[in-house]
Design an enzyme around this catalytic site. Sequence first.
Site, PDB file in Angstrom:
ATOM      1  N   HIS A 294      -3.678 -27.192  -2.736  1.00 31.06           N
ATOM      2  CA  HIS A 294      -3.473 -25.975  -1.945  1.00 31.06           C
ATOM      3  C   HIS A 294      -2.399 -26.206  -0.901  1.00 31.06           C
ATOM      4  O   HIS A 294      -2.100 -27.343  -0.509  1.00 31.06           O
ATOM      5  CB  HIS A 294      -4.774 -25.516  -1.276  1.00 31.06           C
ATOM      6  CG  HIS A 294      -5.144 -26.309  -0.053  1.00 31.06           C
ATOM      7  ND1 HIS A 294      -4.663 -26.007   1.192  1.00 31.06           N
ATOM      8  CD2 HIS A 294      -5.954 -27.392   0.108  1.00 31.06           C
ATOM      9  CE1 HIS A 294      -5.158 -26.864   2.087  1.00 31.06           C
ATOM     10  NE2 HIS A 294      -5.937 -27.715   1.452  1.00 31.06           N
ATOM     11  N   CYS A 295      -1.811 -25.116  -0.440  1.00 28.72           N
ATOM     12  CA  CYS A 295      -0.896 -25.135   0.706  1.00 28.72           C
ATOM     13  C   CYS A 295      -1.431 -24.124   1.717  1.00 28.72           C
ATOM     14  O   CYS A 295      -2.650 -23.918   1.803  1.00 28.72           O
ATOM     15  CB  CYS A 295       0.540 -24.860   0.284  1.00 28.72           C
ATOM     16  SG  CYS A 295       0.817 -23.260  -0.530  1.00 28.72           S
ATOM     17  N   TRP A 296      -0.560 -23.467   2.488  1.00 36.13           N
ATOM     18  CA  TRP A 296      -1.036 -22.533   3.506  1.00 36.13           C
ATOM     19  C   TRP A 296      -1.663 -21.290   2.883  1.00 36.13           C
ATOM     20  O   TRP A 296      -2.789 -20.923   3.217  1.00 36.13           O
ATOM     21  CB  TRP A 296       0.102 -22.171   4.445  1.00 36.13           C
ATOM     22  CG  TRP A 296      -0.159 -20.971   5.313  1.00 36.13           C
ATOM     23  CD1 TRP A 296       0.583 -19.852   5.397  1.00 36.13           C
ATOM     24  CD2 TRP A 296      -1.259 -20.772   6.213  1.00 36.13           C
ATOM     25  NE1 TRP A 296       0.037 -18.966   6.290  1.00 36.13           N
ATOM     26  CE2 TRP A 296      -1.106 -19.491   6.810  1.00 36.13           C
ATOM     27  CE3 TRP A 296      -2.373 -21.533   6.570  1.00 36.13           C
ATOM     28  CZ2 TRP A 296      -2.002 -18.973   7.730  1.00 36.13           C
ATOM     29  CZ3 TRP A 296      -3.274 -21.012   7.493  1.00 36.13           C
ATOM     30  CH2 TRP A 296      -3.085 -19.758   8.067  1.00 36.13           C
TER      31      TRP A 296
ATOM     32  N   SER B  64       2.266 -25.239  -3.002  1.00 34.14           N
ATOM     33  CA  SER B  64       1.192 -25.664  -3.906  1.00 34.14           C
ATOM     34  C   SER B  64       1.551 -25.359  -5.353  1.00 34.14           C
ATOM     35  O   SER B  64       1.189 -26.116  -6.272  1.00 34.14           O
ATOM     36  CB  SER B  64      -0.131 -24.987  -3.527  1.00 34.14           C
ATOM     37  OG  SER B  64      -0.011 -23.575  -3.577  1.00 34.14           O
TER      38      SER B  64
ATOM     39  N   TYR C 212      -5.069 -22.486   2.222  1.00 33.60           N
ATOM     40  CA  TYR C 212      -5.852 -22.782   3.419  1.00 33.60           C
ATOM     41  C   TYR C 212      -6.178 -21.519   4.206  1.00 33.60           C
ATOM     42  O   TYR C 212      -7.220 -21.430   4.865  1.00 33.60           O
ATOM     43  CB  TYR C 212      -5.078 -23.773   4.296  1.00 33.60           C
ATOM     44  CG  TYR C 212      -5.803 -24.192   5.550  1.00 33.60           C
ATOM     45  CD1 TYR C 212      -6.899 -25.046   5.502  1.00 33.60           C
ATOM     46  CD2 TYR C 212      -5.390 -23.733   6.803  1.00 33.60           C
ATOM     47  CE1 TYR C 212      -7.564 -25.432   6.655  1.00 33.60           C
ATOM     48  CE2 TYR C 212      -6.037 -24.114   7.963  1.00 33.60           C
ATOM     49  CZ  TYR C 212      -7.126 -24.959   7.879  1.00 33.60           C
ATOM     50  OH  TYR C 212      -7.791 -25.328   9.024  1.00 33.60           O
TER      51      TYR C 212
END
Length: 351
Positions: A93-95, A101, A122
């Site tokens: 995952h990323c933001w 991601s 996130y």
Amino acid sequence: MINPISINDFISLPNAIPLVDVRTPAEFEQGKIPGAFNIPLFTNEERVIVGTTYKQVGREQAILLGFDLTGSKWSGFIKQALEIAPLMKIGVHCWRGGMRSGAMAWALNLYGFEVYLIEGGYKNYRKWTIEQFEKPYQLTVLGGMTGSGKTQILHQLQSINEQVIDLEGLAQHQGSAYGSMNILIQPTQEQFENDLALQLKQLDPCQRTWVEDESLTIGQRCIPHPFWDQMCDSLLLNINVPQGKRVEMLVEEYCVLDAGFLISCTERLKKRLGLEQTKLAVQAIEENRMADFIRIVLVYYDKTYATALSKRNKEGVVLVNIDRIDLVADVNKILNAIHSEQPTINDKNGN
């Protein structure tokens, strides 16, 4: 294979899968999904450059710059992922589930990983976190004046398979002016909430859960208001320990702390203790009269607790007298008190 998956479904997978957070180290330090590993696609500085390019030049140029910055890093990313997930199943995952991601998922999938791509990243995890505090829980609050050993009692309850949320443990603070114990470093507010939410997720909501009576803030961390409101409305077991025993336990706990730390914390209580009592407390610390120091500051803390207790609905408070000589016996008495119709449970000696 790349499997898009919601954060709730990922957390609920029957077999835990390692999770990789590809955000920058600074983002990761501010708050992360508990247990996640950080493989940052960009450094802190690189992310600023890419973001500025995206805003000022455009998406395509930002993507090209991103590939320029990461071009030599991809084999290292894959080697790190192999160390984290040797079975080659991994979450990413990323933001907010965007390009960072997506790029990492593409590369890992190309290598042969089975990738679970967290939808919404996130940002969605933070939404999920807040939702956990809104859910109803069967809370029982363990109260008592400072030095009653509530944390030890919570740990004993946990050892006999009672559900327990240790808020002070999560906040890395013991909830008083001396609560850092000169060694504890508090997590960020964001991380405190993340860790609490995951523990709440693991509870059986139909079963009793014990929490320690706390003020809204624990050190510099704030208990989420919806959960705090539930604590305030829940049954409170008010354990009453003789003052002499409380002083004895606190002396044992505080005597190992640096005198300078104790003096600094005591002086911050000056407005509440008063100038004369603060002076006497500091003098007692300097002369290593720890019992005298504890008795002085307990006057303030006992008064504060009594004030907070007076604001509760009396029908939701059960007094339990314990002597703190036999922890197992005390815990059994506390458990029996929940089922008792008597408002006061006397100790062995009928005190």
